[in-house]
Each structure stands twice: as C-alpha cells, then as structure tokens.
Design an enzyme around this catalytic site. Structure first.
Site, PDB file in Angstrom:
ATOM      1  N   LYS A 194       0.879  -1.181   0.000  1.00 22.59           N
ATOM      2  CA  LYS A 194       0.000   0.000   0.000  1.00 22.59           C
ATOM      3  C   LYS A 194       0.913   1.227   0.000  1.00 22.59           C
ATOM      4  O   LYS A 194       1.460   1.620   1.027  1.00 22.59           O
ATOM      5  CB  LYS A 194      -0.887  -0.017   1.257  1.00 22.59           C
ATOM      6  CG  LYS A 194      -2.222   0.684   1.097  1.00 22.59           C
ATOM      7  CD  LYS A 194      -2.151   2.148   0.730  1.00 22.59           C
ATOM      8  CE  LYS A 194      -1.859   3.040   1.914  1.00 22.59           C
ATOM      9  NZ  LYS A 194      -1.643   4.460   1.488  1.00 22.59           N
ATOM     10  N   GLU A 269       9.715   1.514  10.809  1.00 21.19           N
ATOM     11  CA  GLU A 269      10.758   2.523  10.606  1.00 21.19           C
ATOM     12  C   GLU A 269      10.051   3.873  10.672  1.00 21.19           C
ATOM     13  O   GLU A 269       9.303   4.232   9.757  1.00 21.19           O
ATOM     14  CB  GLU A 269      11.453   2.331   9.262  1.00 21.19           C
ATOM     15  CG  GLU A 269      12.341   1.107   9.259  1.00 21.19           C
ATOM     16  CD  GLU A 269      13.080   0.895   7.960  1.00 21.19           C
ATOM     17  OE1 GLU A 269      13.110   1.805   7.115  1.00 21.19           O
ATOM     18  OE2 GLU A 269      13.626  -0.203   7.797  1.00 21.19           O
ATOM     19  N   GLU A 402       9.656  16.488  14.967  1.00 16.09           N
ATOM     20  CA  GLU A 402      10.147  16.252  13.606  1.00 16.09           C
ATOM     21  C   GLU A 402       9.432  17.209  12.646  1.00 16.09           C
ATOM     22  O   GLU A 402       8.219  17.127  12.484  1.00 16.09           O
ATOM     23  CB  GLU A 402       9.868  14.794  13.202  1.00 16.09           C
ATOM     24  CG  GLU A 402      10.463  14.439  11.867  1.00 16.09           C
ATOM     25  CD  GLU A 402      10.098  13.031  11.401  1.00 16.09           C
ATOM     26  OE1 GLU A 402       8.920  12.647  11.501  1.00 16.09           O
ATOM     27  OE2 GLU A 402      11.005  12.325  10.924  1.00 16.09           O
TER      28      GLU A 402
HETATM   29  P1  NAD Z   1       2.466   8.515   7.358  1.00 15.87           P
HETATM   30  O1  NAD Z   1       2.634   7.742   8.614  1.00 15.87           O
HETATM   31  O2  NAD Z   1       1.481   9.607   7.319  1.00 15.87           O
HETATM   32  O3  NAD Z   1       2.071   7.553   6.149  1.00 15.87           O
HETATM   33  C1  NAD Z   1       2.856   6.437   5.798  1.00 15.87           C
HETATM   34  C2  NAD Z   1       1.958   5.386   5.161  1.00 15.87           C
HETATM   35  O4  NAD Z   1       1.030   4.907   6.141  1.00 15.87           O
HETATM   36  C3  NAD Z   1       1.129   5.885   3.991  1.00 15.87           C
HETATM   37  O5  NAD Z   1       1.097   4.892   2.984  1.00 15.87           O
HETATM   38  C4  NAD Z   1      -0.242   6.064   4.611  1.00 15.87           C
HETATM   39  O6  NAD Z   1      -1.285   5.945   3.687  1.00 15.87           O
HETATM   40  C5  NAD Z   1      -0.273   4.919   5.595  1.00 15.87           C
HETATM   41  N1  NAD Z   1      -1.224   5.054   6.708  1.00 15.87           N
HETATM   42  C6  NAD Z   1      -1.657   6.196   7.303  1.00 15.87           C
HETATM   43  N2  NAD Z   1      -2.543   5.896   8.284  1.00 15.87           N
HETATM   44  C7  NAD Z   1      -2.658   4.546   8.318  1.00 15.87           C
HETATM   45  C8  NAD Z   1      -3.397   3.631   9.118  1.00 15.87           C
HETATM   46  N3  NAD Z   1      -4.207   4.048  10.101  1.00 15.87           N
HETATM   47  N4  NAD Z   1      -3.273   2.317   8.884  1.00 15.87           N
HETATM   48  C9  NAD Z   1      -2.433   1.857   7.916  1.00 15.87           C
HETATM   49  N5  NAD Z   1      -1.723   2.677   7.117  1.00 15.87           N
HETATM   50  C10 NAD Z   1      -1.820   4.002   7.318  1.00 15.87           C
HETATM   51  O7  NAD Z   1       3.929   9.017   6.977  1.00 15.87           O
HETATM   52  P2  NAD Z   1       4.321   9.995   5.799  1.00 15.87           P
HETATM   53  O8  NAD Z   1       3.869  11.369   6.168  1.00 15.87           O
HETATM   54  O9  NAD Z   1       3.887   9.387   4.506  1.00 15.87           O
HETATM   55  O10 NAD Z   1       5.921   9.915   5.845  1.00 15.87           O
HETATM   56  C11 NAD Z   1       6.720  10.732   6.642  1.00 15.87           C
HETATM   57  C12 NAD Z   1       7.165  10.001   7.897  1.00 15.87           C
HETATM   58  O11 NAD Z   1       7.858   8.803   7.554  1.00 15.87           O
HETATM   59  C13 NAD Z   1       8.152  10.796   8.734  1.00 15.87           C
HETATM   60  O12 NAD Z   1       7.814  10.719  10.087  1.00 15.87           O
HETATM   61  C14 NAD Z   1       9.475  10.089   8.497  1.00 15.87           C
HETATM   62  O13 NAD Z   1      10.433  10.239   9.515  1.00 15.87           O
HETATM   63  C15 NAD Z   1       9.042   8.681   8.344  1.00 15.87           C
HETATM   64  N6  NAD Z   1      10.058   7.912   7.636  1.00 15.87           N
HETATM   65  C16 NAD Z   1      10.815   7.034   8.368  1.00 15.87           C
HETATM   66  C17 NAD Z   1      11.824   6.312   7.739  1.00 15.87           C
HETATM   67  C18 NAD Z   1      12.684   5.358   8.533  1.00 15.87           C
HETATM   68  O14 NAD Z   1      13.367   4.541   7.919  1.00 15.87           O
HETATM   69  N7  NAD Z   1      12.716   5.429   9.854  1.00 15.87           N
HETATM   70  C19 NAD Z   1      12.041   6.468   6.373  1.00 15.87           C
HETATM   71  C20 NAD Z   1      11.254   7.385   5.671  1.00 15.87           C
HETATM   72  C21 NAD Z   1      10.253   8.096   6.318  1.00 15.87           C
END
Ligand code: NAD
Length: 509
Positions: A194, A269, A402
């Site tokens: 997804k 992550e 962040e």
């Molecule tokens: P997000 O958590 O908003 O979304 C990530 C994914 O989760 C998307 O595909 C979204 O549709 C899905 N999602 C959202 N709510 C959900 C739910 N209730 N159930 C299942 N899936 C759901 O994150 P973002 O804004 O897309 O990305 C930015 C974040 O990602 C930042 O916090 C960043 O630090 C983190 N990040 C971490 C790493 C790592 O390796 N630690 C790498 C890249 C990004």
C-alpha cells in the site's frame, strides 16, 4: 550536456510518461491484473511543482485489500517452494527492468514528490541494488543453526512467514518500497503493498515492471488508497501475517493497535529528530559539508536527516557564520532542473506544517537566521525557503518535534556530557552523527547515544548488509542484510533423537 539542456531533456522524457498517466490513470495490481477499485472510486494525485493533476488513482478499500490478500495467499506456497535459484533469477530480472527504466523512474519521482533530480537520478539504481542484494541471498535466507545436545541433534531453519503487508511513505517512495519488498520476496513471502496516497506514481511503475520481468501473478500486489481506508484494512486482514511499515510514529502506533486482533508481527521505521554533534576539534570543512547535506538534501524530507545541530559553544560563532552563508546560497527550484538543490515539498498540507514551525520557533524564543517563509518557486508549488534556526534550547518544540523539511535547529553545548544529554533528550532515537578529531571521544559518544545508527565523522552512507532501524519512538526492528530475514521469516526448530534418551513411561502398572 549543459544544465539547461539536461533540464529540457528531463522535461522531454517526462512528457509522454505524464500523458500516459493522464490517459490511463493508476489502477491496483491484483493477481497480475491492473484493475480499478471494487467501488469504482478514485482520487487525484497532484504534482507539488504546480499542483497539476498527474493521474486519477484507484481508491482502494477493504474489498480490494481482501482480493489482493487472497491473491497473495494463493501465490504464497508456489513462490515459497520455488527453488531459490529460480526466485533469485526472477528478482535479478526485476532489477534489470528497474535499471532499464531508471531515467523514467527518476523524472516521475521528481514530478510526483518534488525531490530534486540530482538526488533522484540514482534512486532507481539503488532500488535495483536492493533487488540484486537480496536476490543473491535467496538460498541463504533459510539457513539456520546446528545446536547439538547430548541425546538430540538440534537444528533450526527459517521459513517465510506468509503473505505480508508493506506500507510506505512519500518521501523517497520508489527506493524505500524496494527496500522492504525485495527482502520479503527473497525470503519467499508474497506481498501486498500500500503506497502513500501522495506519491502513487512510481509504485504503479514498479508493479508493472515486476510483472513484465516475470514475477508470478499474486506474488506482488499493489493496492492504492488512503491510509485510514486501504492501509487500515491491510493491517487488519487475517491472511496478512506481518506488516512492514515506514512512516510517522503516530501511524505506527495506530497500526500496532489495528493489527492486535490478528496478532500481526510489525516492523516499524518511524520518525527521527537526529542530532549531529560537532566538537571543537572536528574537521570543520567536512563537518560543514555533512551538516548541510544531511538536512537540506531530499528537501529535508528524510527520516535520517540531522535536523538538530549540536555545536560546541567555543566554535559556534564561526561555524554558524559559515553555515548561514551556505544555507543562503542553496538553490531552490524546479525538481527537474539539475541545478536545483531544494525542490517543492510534497503537499500543501505538509508545506503548512513546515511553515507552522516558523512561528513556533519565534514564540519559543529562538531566532530565524535564514529563511522562515514559503518561497515563490517555478510553477508556484509548495516551495519553502531553506531555514536555519539559532539560539534554540533543547526543550523547545523546534528541538523536539520532527519538522520533516529543510529546517535546521542549532543548539550550543559546553562539553561532551552536555552534548550527550541534549542529544538523548528527545523521544526519538534513529540516527546520530558525531564530528571530532578525538577517536576516544567519538567512541564514548557513540556508546552513549540512544540511537539505532551512528556515523562518526560521516554523513549517512548506505551499506546494505548493516542493520538499519531506530530505538525509542523511531522504530521497532532492523532492516538490511540478514536482519531483514529475521522479520520476514519464522525460525523453526527441528530436534532429532539419537534414540538413546529415556522416555518417561506413564500408565504402566
Ligand atoms: P504517514 O505515517 O502519514 O504515512 C505512511 C503510510 O502509512 C502511507 O502509505 C499512509 O497511507 C499509511 N497510513 C496512514 N494511516 C494509516 C493507518 N491508520 N493504517 C495503515 N496505514 C496508514 O507518513 P508519511 O507522512 O507518509 O511519511 C513521513 C514520515 O515517515 C516521517 O515521520 C518520516 O520520519 C518517516 N520515515 C521514516 C523512515 C525510517 O526509515 N525510519 C524512512 C522514511 C520516512
């Protein structure tokens, strides 16, 4: 080719790809077929450059996830039982297909996410490397231990856990999704992916390339949609045995709760507020390069970004002066322009979030030395000025939360003990960077930092066999090398009796 020609070449390459997206839209890949949502619903994906609609995307729901999970379930045993050499060959073919389209992937990623081409040019090649690295481990993934006892010979082996869900964010979506999908497939798992709703374009291309490269139907399924809809349904589906998630910490917590009923194994992550600590005996020129690179590359939308600069007070003035000059000189621009260092942020909502920290910084008493406003860039999209905040204290929100943008917070410290205390005083623990000429100090600080990954006198340099992941609110589990297989596989113990041990005899008169 000079920079102007290269900019034009990138645009020319993108034009027919965008026309196809406009015409065909983006569907799910379920059981080898590109299909619309069961509901017929779609959503728009827009470019952060100019807010133009790039494509209408199938908006997946529980029905679509169910079909994809069932397809992954059906495909699981044949994929698991396929000889490792054959799976390896197929995964190398996926890598070949990615490499062949690397330039297309780069321009599409730039237009869909706003990331600058100079950083995306290699993203597809890195993704191909992910496939090759794990393809070569297909056979070894099942290796176990031999732990002989007195009367039993004990051996362990690993078996793939089953169909897994992979949920990815929008910051560098193509590279990141392959980082999760490649080891899952090499382990023998099947996948329902997804992708993030703000960046579906290259995930669509990945699923098509994998199919064309010969990945059997149902082995990789891609369901697009909103996190709280398709994502949630995936985390709750009983056929899905584990969820590999990359995204925000709060989403990770929601996923853990959603997956509790079906006892999902989770790998997270998550976010970071990573410190880069610069001591007065550091190689200042290299430290400066790394500090600037690790927060202003990839638009600062990078989990491993060093978003807090901890600078020793006796060298702070000179270092900050140089830093100010470098941040002022950063080139904000169109992501396809090879000169661009900082492109537009992914979405208006994210731009608003990043901009909200300008007022927060001031309200808390810090000063904005550079930037501090949106930027009127080409196309009029979600551009922001690279921003440097000085005079911050460790307890301020700009030192704790962040921001996930080109936004650096500078905090001075007096000595090693204070540097460590400040570095550890956040809820996150993903990475830490230490700059010093004293190797003993470097090692002491590395030991003391609460972070999953630490670089000494270096920026983040990727090395696929090493463990990647965070402590505290930055994550659960590690990726990379054999660590990935620990997540995607079950360890199975087999005990063989030598026939010599005494068996208790019950029910004997
Ligand atoms: P997000 O958590 O908003 O979304 C990530 C994914 O989760 C998307 O595909 C979204 O549709 C899905 N999602 C959202 N709510 C959900 C739910 N209730 N159930 C299942 N899936 C759901 O994150 P973002 O804004 O897309 O990305 C930015 C974040 O990602 C930042 O916090 C960043 O630090 C983190 N990040 C971490 C790493 C790592 O390796 N630690 C790498 C890249 C990004």
């Amino acid at each position: 080719m000079d920079k102007t020609d290269a900019f034009k070449a990138h645009r020319d390459r993108a034009a027919p790809l965008l026309a196809t997206l406009q015409r065909d839209g983006i569907g799910h890949l379920i059981d080898g077929h590109i299909v619309p949502s069961a509901s017929g619903e779609t959503f728009e994906t827009r470019s952060p450059i100019d807010n133009a609609v790039l494509a209408r995307v199938a908006r997946g729901g529980a029905d679509d996830i169910d079909k994809a999970a069932q397809a992954a379930q059906r495909a699981f045993k044949p994929w698991r039982d396929m000889p490792a050499t054959q799976r390896k060959t197929i995964l190398h073919k996926v890598a070949d297909a990615i490499e062949a389209r690397a330039d297309d992937i780069a321009v599409l990623e730039c237009i869909d996410t706003g990331q600058a081409h100079r950083f995306m040019a290699k993203a597809a090649l890195r993704a191909a490397e992910n496939f090759r690295f794990f393809a070569d481990k297909c056979a070894a993934a099942r290796d176990g231990l031999s732990t002989p006892g007195d009367e039993h010979w004990n051996i362990s082996t690993r078996v793939p856990i089953g169909p897994v869900g992979v949920i990815t964010p929008w910051n560098t979506p193509f590279m990141l999704s392959t980082w999760k999908i490649a080891p899952a497939l090499a382990a023998g798992c099947t996948v329902v992916h997804k992708p993030a709703e703000w960046s579906p374009v290259t995930a669509d291309l990945l699923s098509r390339l994998a199919k064309e490269a010969g990945l059997p139907d149902g082995v990789l399924n891609t369901v697009h949609g909103i996190g709280e809809e398709a994502g949630k349904a995936l985390t709750e589906h009983p056929a899905i045995k584990a969820i590999a998630f990359v995204g925000e910490t709060s989403t990770g917590a929601a996923i853990m709760a959603q997956g509790a009923k079906t006892l999902k194994r989770v790998h997270f992550e998550l976010g970071g507020k990573n410190p880069v600590i610069v001591f007065d005996d550091a190689d200042m020129a290299r430290a400066l390069d790394a500090v600037v690179f690790m927060i202003y590359s990839l638009n600062g939308e990078r989990c491993t970004s060093s978003s807090r600069l901890l600078i020793q007070a006796n060298v702070a003035e000179r270092f900050i002066e140089q830093l100010i000059a470098r941040v002022r000189a950063l080139k904000v621009g169109h992501p396809l322009d090879p000169a661009t260092e900082v492109g537009p942020l992914i979405h208006q909502r994210h731009l608003d979030k990043v901009c909200s920290y300008f007022a927060i910084a001031k309200a808390d008493g810090a000063q904005i030395a550079v930037g501090g406003a949106a930027y009127n860039g080409p196309g009029g999209g979600h551009y922001v000025q690279p921003t440097l905040v000085i005079g911050a204290r460790a307890d301020m929100r700009v030192a704790q939360e962040e921001v996930f943008g080109p936004f650096l917070t500078v905090i001075p410290f007096a000595d090693e003990a204070e540097a460590i205390a400040i570095a550890n005083a956040t809820e996150y623990g993903l990475t830490g960077y230490v700059w010093t000429g004293d190797m003993g100090r470097a090692l002491r600080v590395a030991d003391a930092l609460d972070a999953g990954m630490i670089w000494l006198n270096s920026e983040n340099v990727r090395h696929l066999p090493t463990p990647f992941g965070g402590m505290k609110n930055s994550g659960i589990g590690r990726d990379g090398g054999d660590y990935s297989f620990e997540f995607y596989m079950e360890t199975k113990h087999v005990s063989l009796a030598r026939g010599t041990h005494k068996i208790q005899r019950l029910g004997v008169a």
